[in-house]
Enzyme design. Structure first.
Site, PDB file in Angstrom:
ATOM      1  N   ASP A  20       0.823  -1.215   0.000  1.00 41.08           N
ATOM      2  CA  ASP A  20       0.000   0.000   0.000  1.00 41.08           C
ATOM      3  C   ASP A  20       0.857   1.265   0.000  1.00 41.08           C
ATOM      4  O   ASP A  20       2.081   1.204   0.179  1.00 41.08           O
ATOM      5  CB  ASP A  20      -0.954  -0.008   1.212  1.00 41.08           C
ATOM      6  CG  ASP A  20      -0.264  -0.454   2.497  1.00 41.08           C
ATOM      7  OD1 ASP A  20       0.972  -0.337   2.583  1.00 41.08           O
ATOM      8  OD2 ASP A  20      -0.958  -0.916   3.417  1.00 41.08           O
TER       9      ASP A  20
ATOM     10  N   HIS B  90      -6.844  -4.807  10.247  1.00 40.40           N
ATOM     11  CA  HIS B  90      -6.647  -4.573   8.816  1.00 40.40           C
ATOM     12  C   HIS B  90      -5.397  -5.294   8.333  1.00 40.40           C
ATOM     13  O   HIS B  90      -4.484  -5.579   9.098  1.00 40.40           O
ATOM     14  CB  HIS B  90      -6.623  -3.072   8.473  1.00 40.40           C
ATOM     15  CG  HIS B  90      -5.405  -2.315   8.917  1.00 40.40           C
ATOM     16  ND1 HIS B  90      -5.401  -0.944   9.099  1.00 40.40           N
ATOM     17  CD2 HIS B  90      -4.134  -2.704   9.205  1.00 40.40           C
ATOM     18  CE1 HIS B  90      -4.194  -0.548   9.446  1.00 40.40           C
ATOM     19  NE2 HIS B  90      -3.414  -1.596   9.526  1.00 40.40           N
TER      20      HIS B  90
ATOM     21  N   GLU C 261      -9.375  -1.976   5.468  1.00 42.54           N
ATOM     22  CA  GLU C 261      -9.969  -1.675   6.766  1.00 42.54           C
ATOM     23  C   GLU C 261     -11.253  -2.493   6.967  1.00 42.54           C
ATOM     24  O   GLU C 261     -11.765  -3.087   6.006  1.00 42.54           O
ATOM     25  CB  GLU C 261     -10.301  -0.177   6.837  1.00 42.54           C
ATOM     26  CG  GLU C 261      -9.106   0.749   6.620  1.00 42.54           C
ATOM     27  CD  GLU C 261      -8.163   0.826   7.821  1.00 42.54           C
ATOM     28  OE1 GLU C 261      -8.113  -0.113   8.635  1.00 42.54           O
ATOM     29  OE2 GLU C 261      -7.457   1.847   7.939  1.00 42.54           O
TER      30      GLU C 261
ATOM     31  N   ASN D 290      -7.090  -2.927  14.371  1.00 39.36           N
ATOM     32  CA  ASN D 290      -8.471  -3.208  13.958  1.00 39.36           C
ATOM     33  C   ASN D 290      -8.528  -4.377  12.980  1.00 39.36           C
ATOM     34  O   ASN D 290      -9.518  -4.563  12.280  1.00 39.36           O
ATOM     35  CB  ASN D 290      -9.114  -1.959  13.346  1.00 39.36           C
ATOM     36  CG  ASN D 290      -8.415  -1.533  12.048  1.00 39.36           C
ATOM     37  OD1 ASN D 290      -7.441  -2.157  11.622  1.00 39.36           O
ATOM     38  ND2 ASN D 290      -8.910  -0.478  11.428  1.00 39.36           N
TER      39      ASN D 290
HETATM   40  P1  PGA Z   1       2.585  -1.704  12.610  1.00 35.75           P
HETATM   41  O1  PGA Z   1       1.445  -1.711  11.508  1.00 35.75           O
HETATM   42  O2  PGA Z   1       3.565  -2.753  12.175  1.00 35.75           O
HETATM   43  O3  PGA Z   1       3.165  -0.326  12.541  1.00 35.75           O
HETATM   44  O4  PGA Z   1       1.934  -2.029  13.901  1.00 35.75           O
HETATM   45  C1  PGA Z   1       0.911  -2.910  11.083  1.00 35.75           C
HETATM   46  C2  PGA Z   1      -0.256  -2.650  10.174  1.00 35.75           C
HETATM   47  O5  PGA Z   1      -0.956  -1.653  10.381  1.00 35.75           O
HETATM   48  O6  PGA Z   1      -0.484  -3.464   9.249  1.00 35.75           O
END
Ligand code: PGA
Length: 264
Positions: free
Chosen positions: A90, A161, A166, A159
């Site tokens: 992304d 995702h 999302e 959450n």
């Molecule tokens: P993080 O993000 O490794 O910074 O916790 C993971 C994600 O949001 O996929």
């Protein structure tokens, strides 16, 4: 969770949970560093066995120690990206590749500037693309032309995702523009300077795109991920829990530290 009486450290536990779909392999490592080492070793082994591989790569805090280890291994001659093709999951809409908080900058800083993976071999969605649909279609076409994703490494959001898919995301969705959940914008605000507005929209591979990968490795560390990890593996797959779609993937390994595994 079993604990090792002598060291007090959680032992490595390898198990299969069936959830509501395909079995998922779960590995619990004793520490954040051990999680990174495990994922690094799996990637190095994969690159050694399949140099012409096609990888899906994440950003975020969790994979940083994995990339640091890959750079070390590249310098020591233990792995090469020379024949690999990579696609990032992304990118923020509105940030160009030169913006310090873009995922393009993150990838150069943490991996691509330090290994033999050059421009043309790695692919990152263009957050400044004028024609977003054309950009996403071209990304999907480039993945297909390269033979399709072989191994995708994923983090997971609080959450649940995956990529920037999302809650509410369709399990069949392809690469597209998405609105970020307010909790995601808040969680990622730490990467933006005081006064800088974090983006609220992004381009993301879809869950349908990710599920086509032949192999998926999910990594999660820390107590803030425990609930998402439990929901991903034990709840009936639903759009409310994007990572629960991984119960439909054919080959998924989830690598956790004890804090992220605490609710299992
Ligand atoms: P993080 O993000 O490794 O910074 O916790 C993971 C994600 O949001 O996929």
């Amino acid at each position: 969770m079993k604990t090792d009486a002598a060291s007090g450290l959680a032992q490595k536990v390898q198990t299969k949970l069936s959830g509501h779909g395909q079995p998922m392999t779960i590995v619990v490592e004793p520490s954040v560093e051990a999680v990174a080492a495990h994922v690094h070793d799996a990637l190095v082994e994969h690159l050694q066995r399949t140099p012409r591989t096609v990888l899906g790569l994440p950003t975020g805090g969790t994979p940083i120690p994995v990339y640091a280890r890959l750079v070390e291994s590249y310098r020591a001659g233990r792995c090469s990206f020379k024949h690999a093709t990579t696609f990032n999951l992304d990118e923020y809409i509105g940030l160009g590749a030169e913006h310090p908080a873009s995922y393009a900058a993150y990838m150069r800083e943490n991996l691509f500037d330090h290994v033999d993976c050059s421009v043309g071999q790695y692919h990152i969605l263009d957050g400044l693309a004028e024609d977003v649909e054309a950009e996403c279609a071209a990304y999907e076409n480039a993945m297909a032309a390269s033979g399709g994703l072989e191994l995708v490494l994923l983090g997971i959001g609080q959450n649940a995702h995956i990529g920037f898919n999302e809650p509410g995301s369709d399990f069949h969705a392809r690469t597209r523009a998405v609105d970020l959940a307010p909790s995601t914008v808040a969680a990622n605000a730490r990467y933006f300077r005081e006064g800088q507005q974090p983006p609220t929209k992004a381009l993301s591979m879809g869950i349908g795109t990710i599920l086509e990968a032949r192999r998926i490795i999910v990594m999660a560390t820390g107590s803030s991920k425990a609930k998402a990890v439990r929901r991903m593996m034990t709840e009936a797959p639903s759009r409310d829990v994007p990572a629960s779609a991984l119960q439909f993937a054919t080959d998924v390994t989830i690598v956790l530290d004890p804090a992220a595994a605490a609710e299992l």
